[in-house]
Design a protein around this motif. Sequence first.
Motif, mmCIF file in Angstrom:
data_model
loop_
_atom_site.group_PDB
_atom_site.id
_atom_site.type_symbol
_atom_site.label_atom_id
_atom_site.label_comp_id
_atom_site.label_asym_id
_atom_site.label_seq_id
_atom_site.Cartn_x
_atom_site.Cartn_y
_atom_site.Cartn_z
ATOM 1 N N LYS A 1 0.830 -1.183 -0.107
ATOM 2 C CA LYS A 1 -0.031 0.182 -0.073
ATOM 3 C C LYS A 1 1.019 1.263 -0.031
ATOM 4 N N TYR A 2 1.886 0.980 0.426
ATOM 5 C CA TYR A 2 3.157 2.341 0.549
ATOM 6 C C TYR A 2 3.206 2.847 -0.895
ATOM 7 N N ALA A 3 3.714 1.903 -1.686
ATOM 8 C CA ALA A 3 4.066 2.137 -3.119
ATOM 9 C C ALA A 3 2.547 2.278 -3.761
ATOM 10 N N GLU A 4 1.718 1.671 -3.733
ATOM 11 C CA GLU A 4 0.464 1.926 -4.224
ATOM 12 C C GLU A 4 -0.162 3.267 -4.107
ATOM 13 N N GLY A 5 -0.145 3.603 -2.917
ATOM 14 C CA GLY A 5 -0.509 4.991 -2.876
ATOM 15 C C GLY A 5 0.297 6.162 -3.254
ATOM 16 N N ALA A 6 1.622 5.940 -3.239
ATOM 17 C CA ALA A 6 2.222 7.059 -4.095
ATOM 18 C C ALA A 6 1.884 7.086 -5.467
ATOM 19 N N LEU A 7 1.630 5.599 -6.184
ATOM 20 C CA LEU A 7 1.129 5.594 -7.618
ATOM 21 C C LEU A 7 0.098 6.224 -7.646
ATOM 22 N N ALA A 8 -0.941 6.137 -6.634
ATOM 23 C CA ALA A 8 -2.197 6.784 -7.156
ATOM 24 C C ALA A 8 -2.214 8.205 -6.911
ATOM 25 N N LEU A 9 -1.147 8.696 -6.304
ATOM 26 C CA LEU A 9 -0.869 10.262 -6.245
ATOM 27 C C LEU A 9 -0.366 10.794 -7.358
ATOM 28 N N GLY A 10 0.163 9.962 -8.601
ATOM 29 C CA GLY A 10 0.666 10.423 -9.512
ATOM 30 C C GLY A 10 2.127 10.270 -9.759
ATOM 31 N N ALA A 11 2.734 9.615 -8.780
ATOM 32 C CA ALA A 11 4.150 9.341 -8.960
ATOM 33 C C ALA A 11 4.596 8.337 -9.759
ATOM 34 N N THR A 12 5.703 8.340 -10.087
ATOM 35 C CA THR A 12 6.097 7.101 -11.076
ATOM 36 C C THR A 12 6.634 6.078 -10.151
ATOM 37 N N LYS A 13 6.818 5.018 -10.777
ATOM 38 C CA LYS A 13 7.263 3.809 -9.797
ATOM 39 C C LYS A 13 8.619 3.998 -9.056
ATOM 40 N N GLU A 14 9.490 4.580 -9.875
ATOM 41 C CA GLU A 14 10.725 4.874 -9.273
ATOM 42 C C GLU A 14 10.647 5.546 -7.853
ATOM 43 N N ARG A 15 9.777 6.902 -8.210
ATOM 44 C CA ARG A 15 9.518 7.844 -6.990
ATOM 45 C C ARG A 15 8.806 6.976 -5.774
ATOM 46 N N SER A 16 7.829 6.335 -6.459
ATOM 47 C CA SER A 16 7.197 5.512 -5.136
ATOM 48 C C SER A 16 7.963 4.512 -4.424
ATOM 49 N N LEU A 17 8.778 4.044 -5.225
ATOM 50 C CA LEU A 17 9.636 3.179 -4.347
ATOM 51 C C LEU A 17 10.772 3.927 -3.493
ATOM 52 N N PHE A 18 11.462 4.978 -3.782
ATOM 53 C CA PHE A 18 12.758 5.514 -3.488
ATOM 54 C C PHE A 18 12.067 6.546 -2.327
ATOM 55 N N PHE A 19 10.893 6.939 -2.556
ATOM 56 C CA PHE A 19 10.328 8.033 -1.412
ATOM 57 C C PHE A 19 9.224 7.445 -0.525
ATOM 58 N N ALA A 20 8.642 6.088 -0.924
ATOM 59 C CA ALA A 20 7.449 5.626 -0.021
ATOM 60 C C ALA A 20 7.912 4.206 0.605
ATOM 61 N N ALA A 21 8.448 3.401 -0.503
ATOM 62 C CA ALA A 21 8.700 1.992 0.250
ATOM 63 C C ALA A 21 9.829 1.791 0.687
ATOM 64 N N LEU A 22 11.023 2.372 0.097
ATOM 65 C CA LEU A 22 12.328 2.421 0.964
ATOM 66 C C LEU A 22 12.454 2.882 2.249
ATOM 67 N N PRO A 23 11.939 4.061 2.514
ATOM 68 C CA PRO A 23 12.068 4.879 3.701
ATOM 69 C C PRO A 23 11.191 3.825 5.053
ATOM 70 N N ALA A 24 10.042 2.960 4.360
ATOM 71 C CA ALA A 24 9.636 2.339 5.393
ATOM 72 C C ALA A 24 10.379 0.905 5.752
ATOM 73 N N ALA A 25 11.373 0.811 4.708
ATOM 74 C CA ALA A 25 12.556 -0.410 5.030
ATOM 75 C C ALA A 25 13.710 0.076 5.490
ATOM 76 N N LYS A 26 13.652 1.405 5.924
ATOM 77 C CA LYS A 26 15.151 2.050 6.454
ATOM 78 C C LYS A 26 15.633 1.042 7.400
ATOM 79 N N SER A 27 14.972 0.737 8.438
ATOM 80 C CA SER A 27 15.507 0.011 9.757
ATOM 81 C C SER A 27 16.381 -1.361 9.133
ATOM 82 N N GLY A 28 15.655 -2.129 8.302
ATOM 83 C CA GLY A 28 16.235 -3.262 7.803
ATOM 84 C C GLY A 28 17.362 -3.124 6.791
#
Length: 285
Positions: free
Chosen positions: A170-197
Amino acid sequence: MNQGKEKLAKIIFLIAACTSVAAVIVICVFLFSEGLPAIAQIGVKDFLLGMTWRPGNNIFGIFPMIIGSLMVTATALVIGVPIGILCAVYLAFYCPKTIYTPVKAMTELMAGIPSVVYGFFGLVVMVPLIREHLGGQGYSVLAAGLLLGIMILPTIIGVSEAAMAAVPKKYAEGALALGATKERSLFFAALPAAKSGILAGVVLGIGRALGETMAVVMVAGNQPTIPDGLLDGVRTLTSNIILEMGYATDLHREALIATGVVLFIFILIINFVFSILKERGNHEK
């Protein structure tokens, strides 16, 4: 019957956990009981900041080895962290299912290759290439850093990819729904959520780089002096121990164990910093 099995399993798990804790305690007791008296006898300042390592004259300064370890580890991180994280991104989000299994198996296979094989590869391939194209003797900080950068890849890739795969879609999908590209959705939504790992993977990579011995011994040059650049030879803390422990006696042997204490403290500091960063990241969420 089932309750008896559960109690037995709990006892077995408790014994396993206690064994692990006991092993760490025994190692700590041995290191500090053997190493601290040597540091006290040599002098903390002379030992940690001394520029000369000359056991024959009872001069034990490990500052060049500390700097050497930090330089080699930093070089390895500059090479290994970006490649490892980007490879994990590819495996987690871009890799087609048809080739995922063999690519994943290849990265995991790298972790099983013995250190001496990596060292032989560096000795035969990397050292001559550096000597011919960049200058110097080839045995250098750069050679050791390049080799360690390759060696820490499977650790960083494995931990980072697992952290990324655990991020809800849902993190990446939410960013995509707001108009972000796949790369932006990954690097600004999904990857920050995985920061600790991802940070955990980097910390484990640092530990692997700091603790590696055999491969570094084969390509670093093993000169107990502070290198002027990446093309100079270097001796790390671990190399210093393995090169001299076989014949060391008395204060020389204790000084080598004290070197292990310093290395152990470095690892503790790194893990402590990681814990603080992780706790801060959890509070930010």
